[in-house]
Design an enzyme around this catalytic site. Structure first.
Site, PDB file in Angstrom:
ATOM      1  N   GLN A 256      82.302  51.591  82.443  1.00 39.07           N
ATOM      2  CA  GLN A 256      83.217  51.313  81.339  1.00 39.07           C
ATOM      3  C   GLN A 256      84.245  52.435  81.192  1.00 39.07           C
ATOM      4  O   GLN A 256      85.436  52.184  80.981  1.00 39.07           O
ATOM      5  CB  GLN A 256      82.429  51.151  80.043  1.00 39.07           C
ATOM      6  CG  GLN A 256      83.180  50.421  78.954  1.00 39.07           C
ATOM      7  CD  GLN A 256      83.481  48.983  79.362  1.00 39.07           C
ATOM      8  OE1 GLN A 256      82.721  48.338  80.065  1.00 39.07           O
ATOM      9  NE2 GLN A 256      84.631  48.475  78.947  1.00 39.07           N
ATOM     10  N   HIS A 259      87.594  52.492  83.135  1.00 35.49           N
ATOM     11  CA  HIS A 259      88.793  51.760  82.725  1.00 35.49           C
ATOM     12  C   HIS A 259      89.877  52.704  82.211  1.00 35.49           C
ATOM     13  O   HIS A 259      91.042  52.331  82.149  1.00 35.49           O
ATOM     14  CB  HIS A 259      88.452  50.734  81.640  1.00 35.49           C
ATOM     15  CG  HIS A 259      87.767  49.509  82.165  1.00 35.49           C
ATOM     16  ND1 HIS A 259      88.412  48.578  82.927  1.00 35.49           N
ATOM     17  CD2 HIS A 259      86.487  49.074  82.031  1.00 35.49           C
ATOM     18  CE1 HIS A 259      87.568  47.607  83.247  1.00 35.49           C
ATOM     19  NE2 HIS A 259      86.399  47.890  82.719  1.00 35.49           N
ATOM     20  N   GLU A 317      82.999  44.809  72.494  1.00 36.10           N
ATOM     21  CA  GLU A 317      83.542  43.884  73.484  1.00 36.10           C
ATOM     22  C   GLU A 317      82.437  43.410  74.414  1.00 36.10           C
ATOM     23  O   GLU A 317      82.270  42.213  74.659  1.00 36.10           O
ATOM     24  CB  GLU A 317      84.643  44.598  74.273  1.00 36.10           C
ATOM     25  CG  GLU A 317      85.254  43.772  75.384  1.00 36.10           C
ATOM     26  CD  GLU A 317      86.202  44.575  76.252  1.00 36.10           C
ATOM     27  OE1 GLU A 317      86.957  43.954  77.018  1.00 36.10           O
ATOM     28  OE2 GLU A 317      86.188  45.820  76.191  1.00 36.10           O
ATOM     29  N   HIS A 318      81.686  44.363  74.978  1.00 37.78           N
ATOM     30  CA  HIS A 318      80.559  44.051  75.867  1.00 37.78           C
ATOM     31  C   HIS A 318      79.274  44.587  75.233  1.00 37.78           C
ATOM     32  O   HIS A 318      79.255  45.724  74.753  1.00 37.78           O
ATOM     33  CB  HIS A 318      80.723  44.716  77.237  1.00 37.78           C
ATOM     34  CG  HIS A 318      82.023  44.444  77.910  1.00 37.78           C
ATOM     35  ND1 HIS A 318      83.108  45.319  77.834  1.00 37.78           N
ATOM     36  CD2 HIS A 318      82.440  43.408  78.677  1.00 37.78           C
ATOM     37  CE1 HIS A 318      84.109  44.825  78.531  1.00 37.78           C
ATOM     38  NE2 HIS A 318      83.742  43.669  79.053  1.00 37.78           N
ATOM     39  N   ASP A 351      82.715  41.107  84.959  1.00 39.22           N
ATOM     40  CA  ASP A 351      84.088  41.564  85.146  1.00 39.22           C
ATOM     41  C   ASP A 351      84.745  40.862  86.333  1.00 39.22           C
ATOM     42  O   ASP A 351      85.977  40.743  86.387  1.00 39.22           O
ATOM     43  CB  ASP A 351      84.121  43.075  85.390  1.00 39.22           C
ATOM     44  CG  ASP A 351      84.047  43.877  84.102  1.00 39.22           C
ATOM     45  OD1 ASP A 351      84.233  43.285  83.011  1.00 39.22           O
ATOM     46  OD2 ASP A 351      83.803  45.092  84.177  1.00 39.22           O
ATOM     47  N   HIS A 410     103.455  10.943  46.120  1.00 38.93           N
ATOM     48  CA  HIS A 410     102.253  10.804  46.936  1.00 38.93           C
ATOM     49  C   HIS A 410     101.357   9.706  46.374  1.00 38.93           C
ATOM     50  O   HIS A 410     100.821   8.855  47.103  1.00 38.93           O
ATOM     51  CB  HIS A 410     101.470  12.127  46.965  1.00 38.93           C
ATOM     52  CG  HIS A 410     102.020  13.156  47.886  1.00 38.93           C
ATOM     53  ND1 HIS A 410     103.217  13.783  47.669  1.00 38.93           N
ATOM     54  CD2 HIS A 410     101.528  13.681  49.050  1.00 38.93           C
ATOM     55  CE1 HIS A 410     103.454  14.658  48.646  1.00 38.93           C
ATOM     56  NE2 HIS A 410     102.439  14.618  49.499  1.00 38.93           N
TER      57      HIS A 410
END
Length: 425
Positions: A256, A259, A317-318, A351, A410
């Site tokens: 991770q 990244h 996220e993960h 991924d 209406h």
């Protein structure tokens, strides 16, 4: 890698973890200038900003030729090409299962209601690639759009010296049959897809990950186009208990951190026995791979309940579950972009090739957001059909509510349908 001792509540831990993210760049004004310029000058602005930021001069017709895409595919190493084909098949199969269907049902008063599911006409997909080459991001963004039935798929990716986009990006586009590929990056790419230019088609939805400029451009253009979400730095929360493999955990955490750009990895150490061995493994593997670990943190959690409280508050996220009975814990997970069940299920598999999408909510957005899906490229159109009997049955309730709201036309519109059932009014 530092350790946080559980303070008794998740909110305090989450505040410390979120503080590790880099401060928001002062890009709002710069992006507004770029977006406004592309709105006003179209391709001339796209070329000017590309030359300024990427030092690449785009020609008048700067779309990547189909022959260049085909050549990139042909030049791809056989092993990589086979891997991309396998990944594409899995990703397509995953998204085909989630595709919604049109439906109809009849309600008690006799009216038929339902939905028609329609794809957007054009999807704009941003694929990063200024210094790196991410064919996986092509697969992850293009395939759900294709499964949705989008007629025109447009890909923008930063230009490379010598023309075109990164070779892997070009090859993946050719593999999936994408014809509209443009060597444009940054905010100018998002603006070009949002407004349309003489070269870049106007798109209805823009999706895909990108840097701070790309994200800010998407934010500023919400309403002009639909977007998938606002992605920030990537993150993972690994929940592990005694007996988990420190080497595996270290590899997953460092994957991770790889990244870059503020990516963060956190180990929720259930029982507090893993932090030391994992920190040592991180030091060894980090040195071997040349990766820093400043953004790696361990949280010593007293028990699984505390770890799941942290997960709910952090909304990662993960989320990896390195637990003896990981499948049984999945129903207890409230907030996560994606859950990876069991020690063999490293985030890296998803991924690339496991099948699920890797474009996921970050920065706590998993509390309300979800990963890129077929639904991002579709519209649900409500359908209502009444005959005279259904109109008469509903008219009284409709007129009563409309009168209460002061909307007399209406009320009249509904009442007229009930006046002479079976006849034209």
């Amino acid at each position: 890698m530092r350790t946080i001792v559980w303070p008794g509540d998740a909110a305090t831990v989450v505040a410390e973890l979120r503080a590790l993210a880099p401060p928001a760049a002062a890009v709002r004004d710069a992006v507004a200038t770029i977006v406004g310029d592309v709105r006003g000058r179209g391709d001339a602005a796209v070329r000017a900003w590309t030359e300024r930021f990427d030092r690449i001069v785009l020609g008048e017709e700067y779309a990547v030729p189909g022959a260049d895409l085909a050549a990139a595919r042909a030049a791809t190493a056989p092993g990589l090409r086979a891997a991309l084909e396998l990944a594409a098949a899995n990703i397509r199969a995953y998204h085909e299962r989630e595709a919604p269907r049109s439906w109809r049902t009849t309600l008690p008063q006799g009216q038929v209601v339902g939905q028609e599911v329609r794809p957007v006409a054009a999807a704009g997909l941003y694929v990063p690639g200024g210094r790196a080459d991410y064919p996986s991001s092509v697969l992850m963004t293009v395939l759900p759009a294709q499964v949705a039935g989008v007629e025109r798929v447009v890909v923008c990716s930063p230009p490379r010296e010598g023309g075109g986009v990164a070779p892997g990006v070009a090859a993946a586009c050719a593999l999936l049959g994408v014809e509209h590929v443009y060597p444009v990056g940054g905010a100018q790419a998002v603006a070009a897809m949002a407004f349309g230019t003489a070269v870049v088609p106007r798109c209805d939805v823009i999706a895909g990950p990108g840097n701070a400029y790309v994200t800010e451009a998407k934010r500023q253009l919400v309403g002009e186009v639909g977007i998938d979400g606002l992605a920030g730095p990537s993150e993972v929360l690994v929940v592990a208990e005694a007996g988990a493999d420190p080497e595996w955990l270290a590899a997953d955490l460092l994957a991770q951190a790889e990244h870059g750009a503020g990516a963060m990895a956190c180990l929720a150490d259930v029982g507090g026995t893993l932090s030391g061995p994992v920190a040592a493994a991180v030091e060894r593997l980090g040195a071997e791979l040349g990766l820093g670990h400043e953004q790696l943190v361990a949280v010593a959690c007293p028990d699984l309940d505390a770890a799941l409280e942290l997960c709910a508050a952090f909304a990662p996220e993960h989320l990896e579950l390195h637990l003896d009975d990981a499948p049984a814990v999945v129903p207890r997970v409230r907030n996560a972009g994606a859950v990876f069940v069991g020690p063999h299920t490293a985030t890296a598999f998803a991924d690339y090739a496991a099948g699920s999408n890797h474009v996921l909510p970050t920065g706590g957005a998993a509390r309300f957001g979800q990963g890129l899906s077929v639904a991002h490229f579709e519209r649900r159109v409500a359908v209502v059909e009444l005959d005279d009997v259904a109109a008469a049955a509903l008219a009284g309730a409709v007129a009563t509510i409309a009168e209460a709201e002061g909307l007399r036309a209406h009320a009249r519109s509904a009442a007229l349908r009930a006046a002479r059932p079976g006849e034209q009014s």
